[in-house]
Design a protein around this motif. Sequence first.
Motif, mmCIF file in Angstrom:
data_model
loop_
_atom_site.group_PDB
_atom_site.id
_atom_site.type_symbol
_atom_site.label_atom_id
_atom_site.label_comp_id
_atom_site.label_asym_id
_atom_site.label_seq_id
_atom_site.Cartn_x
_atom_site.Cartn_y
_atom_site.Cartn_z
ATOM 1 N N ARG A 1 -21.510 45.416 -46.949
ATOM 2 C CA ARG A 1 -20.208 45.959 -47.414
ATOM 3 C C ARG A 1 -19.335 44.820 -47.806
ATOM 4 O O ARG A 1 -18.513 44.986 -49.001
ATOM 5 N N LYS A 2 -19.465 43.740 -47.291
ATOM 6 C CA LYS A 2 -18.426 42.599 -47.446
ATOM 7 C C LYS A 2 -18.956 41.823 -48.754
ATOM 8 O O LYS A 2 -20.181 41.102 -48.930
ATOM 9 N N VAL A 3 -18.077 41.801 -49.931
ATOM 10 C CA VAL A 3 -18.334 41.206 -50.982
ATOM 11 C C VAL A 3 -18.889 39.557 -50.978
ATOM 12 O O VAL A 3 -19.853 39.437 -51.281
ATOM 13 N N VAL A 4 -18.195 38.925 -50.275
ATOM 14 C CA VAL A 4 -18.475 37.535 -50.184
ATOM 15 C C VAL A 4 -19.635 37.138 -49.452
ATOM 16 O O VAL A 4 -20.138 36.005 -49.652
ATOM 17 N N LEU A 5 -20.215 38.043 -48.341
ATOM 18 C CA LEU A 5 -21.316 37.672 -47.997
ATOM 19 C C LEU A 5 -22.624 37.746 -48.837
ATOM 20 O O LEU A 5 -23.260 36.888 -48.722
ATOM 21 N N TRP A 6 -22.576 38.811 -49.807
ATOM 22 C CA TRP A 6 -23.643 38.745 -50.760
ATOM 23 C C TRP A 6 -23.345 37.443 -51.610
ATOM 24 O O TRP A 6 -24.326 36.966 -52.286
ATOM 25 N N THR A 7 -22.000 37.300 -52.219
ATOM 26 C CA THR A 7 -21.991 36.244 -53.284
ATOM 27 C C THR A 7 -22.111 34.991 -52.641
ATOM 28 O O THR A 7 -22.849 34.354 -53.420
ATOM 29 N N ASP A 8 -21.982 34.824 -51.587
ATOM 30 C CA ASP A 8 -22.573 33.477 -51.075
ATOM 31 C C ASP A 8 -23.839 33.284 -50.936
ATOM 32 O O ASP A 8 -24.144 32.171 -51.061
ATOM 33 N N LYS A 9 -24.450 34.552 -50.812
ATOM 34 C CA LYS A 9 -25.730 34.298 -50.716
ATOM 35 C C LYS A 9 -26.557 33.606 -51.899
ATOM 36 O O LYS A 9 -27.469 32.806 -51.860
ATOM 37 N N HIS A 10 -25.907 34.025 -52.981
ATOM 38 C CA HIS A 10 -26.400 33.844 -54.312
ATOM 39 C C HIS A 10 -25.602 32.564 -54.994
ATOM 40 O O HIS A 10 -26.261 31.870 -55.937
ATOM 41 N N GLY A 11 -24.388 32.385 -54.639
ATOM 42 C CA GLY A 11 -23.813 30.926 -55.133
ATOM 43 C C GLY A 11 -22.856 31.857 -56.108
ATOM 44 O O GLY A 11 -23.096 32.505 -57.094
ATOM 45 N N ALA A 12 -21.537 31.471 -55.778
ATOM 46 C CA ALA A 12 -20.629 32.065 -56.717
ATOM 47 C C ALA A 12 -19.511 30.930 -57.044
ATOM 48 O O ALA A 12 -18.943 30.426 -56.151
ATOM 49 N N ALA A 13 -19.264 30.659 -58.435
ATOM 50 C CA ALA A 13 -18.313 29.785 -58.877
ATOM 51 C C ALA A 13 -16.760 30.271 -58.511
ATOM 52 O O ALA A 13 -16.844 31.631 -58.515
ATOM 53 N N LEU A 14 -15.898 29.654 -58.713
ATOM 54 C CA LEU A 14 -14.333 30.431 -58.591
ATOM 55 C C LEU A 14 -13.620 29.716 -59.839
ATOM 56 O O LEU A 14 -13.865 28.535 -60.322
ATOM 57 N N ALA A 15 -13.375 30.762 -60.528
ATOM 58 C CA ALA A 15 -12.057 30.573 -61.548
ATOM 59 C C ALA A 15 -10.858 30.706 -61.135
ATOM 60 O O ALA A 15 -10.543 32.038 -60.762
ATOM 61 N N SER A 16 -10.001 29.738 -60.730
ATOM 62 C CA SER A 16 -8.716 29.464 -60.000
ATOM 63 C C SER A 16 -7.771 29.982 -61.204
ATOM 64 O O SER A 16 -7.706 29.374 -62.353
ATOM 65 N N PHE A 17 -6.519 30.668 -60.845
ATOM 66 C CA PHE A 17 -5.393 31.027 -61.476
ATOM 67 C C PHE A 17 -4.323 30.718 -60.502
ATOM 68 O O PHE A 17 -4.129 31.135 -59.594
ATOM 69 N N PRO A 18 -3.132 30.182 -61.199
ATOM 70 C CA PRO A 18 -1.944 29.867 -60.393
ATOM 71 C C PRO A 18 -1.260 31.226 -59.969
ATOM 72 O O PRO A 18 -1.364 32.074 -60.659
ATOM 73 N N ALA A 19 -0.474 31.105 -58.986
ATOM 74 C CA ALA A 19 0.152 32.249 -58.566
ATOM 75 C C ALA A 19 1.626 32.185 -58.707
ATOM 76 O O ALA A 19 2.575 33.115 -58.337
ATOM 77 N N THR A 20 1.856 31.558 -59.729
ATOM 78 C CA THR A 20 3.425 31.631 -60.334
ATOM 79 C C THR A 20 3.515 32.127 -61.876
ATOM 80 O O THR A 20 2.216 31.949 -62.513
ATOM 81 N N PRO A 21 4.458 32.738 -62.266
ATOM 82 C CA PRO A 21 5.541 33.060 -61.725
ATOM 83 C C PRO A 21 5.035 34.183 -60.453
ATOM 84 O O PRO A 21 6.055 34.556 -59.559
ATOM 85 N N HIS A 22 4.078 34.717 -60.430
ATOM 86 C CA HIS A 22 3.561 36.006 -59.515
ATOM 87 C C HIS A 22 2.101 35.787 -59.593
ATOM 88 O O HIS A 22 1.280 35.344 -60.392
ATOM 89 N N ASP A 23 1.518 36.303 -58.345
ATOM 90 C CA ASP A 23 0.100 36.382 -58.155
ATOM 91 C C ASP A 23 -0.538 37.480 -59.306
ATOM 92 O O ASP A 23 -0.055 38.519 -59.172
ATOM 93 N N PRO A 24 -1.375 36.850 -60.238
ATOM 94 C CA PRO A 24 -1.864 37.763 -61.460
ATOM 95 C C PRO A 24 -2.867 38.978 -60.965
ATOM 96 O O PRO A 24 -3.058 39.759 -61.677
ATOM 97 N N PHE A 25 -3.038 38.552 -59.470
ATOM 98 C CA PHE A 25 -3.881 39.787 -58.966
ATOM 99 C C PHE A 25 -3.285 40.480 -58.008
ATOM 100 O O PHE A 25 -3.937 41.325 -57.279
ATOM 101 N N PHE A 26 -1.948 40.682 -58.127
ATOM 102 C CA PHE A 26 -1.008 41.520 -57.328
ATOM 103 C C PHE A 26 -1.717 43.065 -57.443
ATOM 104 O O PHE A 26 -1.594 43.573 -58.620
ATOM 105 N N ASN A 27 -1.857 43.771 -56.528
ATOM 106 C CA ASN A 27 -2.312 44.874 -56.650
ATOM 107 C C ASN A 27 -1.556 45.667 -55.586
ATOM 108 O O ASN A 27 -0.543 45.721 -55.145
ATOM 109 N N VAL A 28 -1.428 47.160 -56.515
ATOM 110 C CA VAL A 28 -0.622 48.327 -56.074
ATOM 111 C C VAL A 28 -1.341 49.268 -54.851
ATOM 112 O O VAL A 28 -2.201 49.967 -55.133
ATOM 113 N N ASN A 29 -1.008 49.082 -53.792
ATOM 114 C CA ASN A 29 -1.325 49.639 -52.513
ATOM 115 C C ASN A 29 -0.438 50.594 -52.016
ATOM 116 O O ASN A 29 -0.950 51.624 -51.162
ATOM 117 N N THR A 30 0.847 50.593 -52.265
ATOM 118 C CA THR A 30 2.037 51.224 -51.540
ATOM 119 C C THR A 30 2.884 51.815 -52.553
ATOM 120 O O THR A 30 3.095 51.213 -53.575
#
Length: 206
Positions: free
Chosen positions: A162-191
Amino acid sequence: MTRPAGIILAGGLATRMGGGDKGRLPLGDGTLLSHVTQRLAPQVAAIALNANGDPARFADTGLPVLPDSIDGYAGPLAGVLAGMDWAAQTGATHVVSAAADTPFFPHDLVDRLMIAAQREGTPIALAATLDPQRGALRQPTFGLWPVALRDDLRAALNDGLRKVVLWTDKHGAALASFPATPHDPFFNVNTPDDLTRAETLLEAAS
């Protein structure tokens, strides 16, 4: 690499918002889902929506609605698999996933994911927030996935993964990094408070 297909992941239970379809929550002149769709559409060849239950409730979106093929709400990887299977039918070699509750993800997400995978020579690329203190924080619901691995993923999910990174680590996953300013672009609505913050961010960007 040809332009990938896109899958919006909306198959979760939204328990912290009281259940229901979180993507249908209002944001500005639209909904969370409409903002996500508008961001993703220019970046991909086609879009489908991963959601469980009656697909008719999304008829107004005009998007194909793909349920999980793994029973029991197996998490985001089940939605990724649904997207992989659909993308393979369209002739796409890759699919990019985006979460339905994350309306401010980068406009260059797909290009950056593709570049990262090519640069690192990996089959998968994941987005990451570049935090000044903690470094690159992976965002596993935003990724580039090759449809050639769909049977491997299906087998892993059927085996209980069920855990995404366990599967991605098995196959190899590059990272595309994005700055957290002025806010985290991956901020998600949970509440409800997150939805209020999203309205504030939307107003500031307009």
